[in-house]
Design a protein around this motif. Structure first.
Motif, PDB file in Angstrom:
ATOM      1  N   LEU A   1       0.795  -1.226   0.000  1.00  0.00           N
ATOM      2  CA  LEU A   1       0.000   0.000   0.000  1.00  0.00           C
ATOM      3  C   LEU A   1       0.828   1.278   0.000  1.00  0.00           C
ATOM      4  O   LEU A   1       0.567   2.188  -0.798  1.00  0.00           O
TER       5      LEU A   1
ATOM      6  N   SER B   1       0.887   3.614  -3.243  1.00  0.00           N
ATOM      7  CA  SER B   1       0.233   4.907  -3.010  1.00  0.00           C
ATOM      8  C   SER B   1       1.216   6.060  -3.142  1.00  0.00           C
ATOM      9  O   SER B   1       0.823   7.169  -3.493  1.00  0.00           O
TER      10      SER B   1
ATOM     11  N   ARG C   1       1.716   6.413  -7.253  1.00  0.00           N
ATOM     12  CA  ARG C   1       0.590   6.771  -8.126  1.00  0.00           C
ATOM     13  C   ARG C   1       0.451   8.264  -8.366  1.00  0.00           C
ATOM     14  O   ARG C   1       0.270   8.674  -9.514  1.00  0.00           O
TER      15      ARG C   1
ATOM     16  N   GLN D   1      -0.279  -5.446  -7.777  1.00  0.00           N
ATOM     17  CA  GLN D   1      -0.925  -4.983  -6.556  1.00  0.00           C
ATOM     18  C   GLN D   1      -2.256  -5.711  -6.355  1.00  0.00           C
ATOM     19  O   GLN D   1      -2.577  -6.113  -5.238  1.00  0.00           O
TER      20      GLN D   1
ATOM     21  N   THR E   1      -5.420  -0.366   5.384  1.00  0.00           N
ATOM     22  CA  THR E   1      -5.427   0.102   4.005  1.00  0.00           C
ATOM     23  C   THR E   1      -5.524   1.627   3.963  1.00  0.00           C
ATOM     24  O   THR E   1      -4.804   2.289   3.210  1.00  0.00           O
ATOM     25  N   SER E   2      -6.387   2.184   4.775  1.00  0.00           N
ATOM     26  CA  SER E   2      -6.526   3.644   4.836  1.00  0.00           C
ATOM     27  C   SER E   2      -5.246   4.312   5.319  1.00  0.00           C
ATOM     28  O   SER E   2      -4.847   5.357   4.791  1.00  0.00           O
TER      29      SER E   2
ATOM     30  N   GLY F   1      -2.172   3.102   4.983  1.00  0.00           N
ATOM     31  CA  GLY F   1      -1.207   2.993   3.885  1.00  0.00           C
ATOM     32  C   GLY F   1      -1.499   3.966   2.763  1.00  0.00           C
ATOM     33  O   GLY F   1      -0.595   4.596   2.211  1.00  0.00           O
ATOM     34  N   ASN F   2      -2.781   4.128   2.437  1.00  0.00           N
ATOM     35  CA  ASN F   2      -3.158   5.049   1.366  1.00  0.00           C
ATOM     36  C   ASN F   2      -3.019   6.508   1.777  1.00  0.00           C
ATOM     37  O   ASN F   2      -2.995   7.387   0.922  1.00  0.00           O
ATOM     38  N   THR F   3      -2.931   6.777   3.060  1.00  0.00           N
ATOM     39  CA  THR F   3      -2.687   8.136   3.545  1.00  0.00           C
ATOM     40  C   THR F   3      -1.191   8.426   3.617  1.00  0.00           C
ATOM     41  O   THR F   3      -0.734   9.483   3.172  1.00  0.00           O
TER      42      THR F   3
ATOM     43  N   GLY G   1       1.289   6.848   2.049  1.00  0.00           N
ATOM     44  CA  GLY G   1       1.976   6.700   0.773  1.00  0.00           C
ATOM     45  C   GLY G   1       2.179   8.001   0.020  1.00  0.00           C
ATOM     46  O   GLY G   1       3.319   8.371  -0.302  1.00  0.00           O
TER      47      GLY G   1
END
Length: 156
Positions: free
Chosen positions: A15, A19, A22, A104, A136-137, A139-141, A143
């Protein structure tokens, strides 16, 4: 305990790196001379492979378990992140985003399957999937913040 290993693996090796990369993809493509249309196409390439491999991925993971798909996904992610650095060309960016999207997807489906299998009852499964969503949240924050910081201070 097994869930926490999967959570940690997912956040550190799937993640956060994906992230982080991207948001930089469009900037890197522009840096390489891509037109606005090419930037859009390159960005869309990330999502093309999961559309076509969704059913096959599920069957593959059911047949071989989580370890092999997880290793394959992590290896694919690593290659997709390293190759544009080694060969900074637009064609390589296309190839790497196709690889990144598929790798992924494969890795995350394997992690989700492992989490669902390791939680025995329905309540534990709900709790495990909820915790995975939290990770997940996170990691997506983290990243994009990490990726933006590195890009700002080190470049692409």
């Amino acid at each position: 305990m097994r869930n926490y290993f999967l959570f940690l693996f997912a956040i550190l090796f799937i993640l956060i790196p994906v992230s982080a990369v991207r948001p930089m993809t469009s900037l890197f493509a522009e840096h390489l001379g891509a037109s606005i249309m090419e930037v859009g196409v390159i960005t869309a390439f990330y999502s093309i492979v999961p559309i076509f491999i969704a059913i096959v991925t599920g069957r593959f993971i059911d047949q071989f378990g989580e370890k092999l798909p997880l290793v394959m996904g992590a290896t694919g992610i690593s290659l997709a992140l390293i190759l544009p650095f080694l060969v900074p060309k637009l064609f390589m960016l296309y190839i790497c985003l196709i690889l990144l999207g598929g790798a992924q997807f494969l890795a995350l489906v394997a992690v989700q399957n492992g989490i669902a299998k390791s939680a025995s009852s329905g309540v534990r499964q709900d709790q495990a999937i909820g915790t995975f969503s939290l990770f997940t949240s996170i990691g997506n924050t983290l990243g994009p913040v990490i990726g933006g910081f590195i890009t700002e201070h080190r470049g692409f």
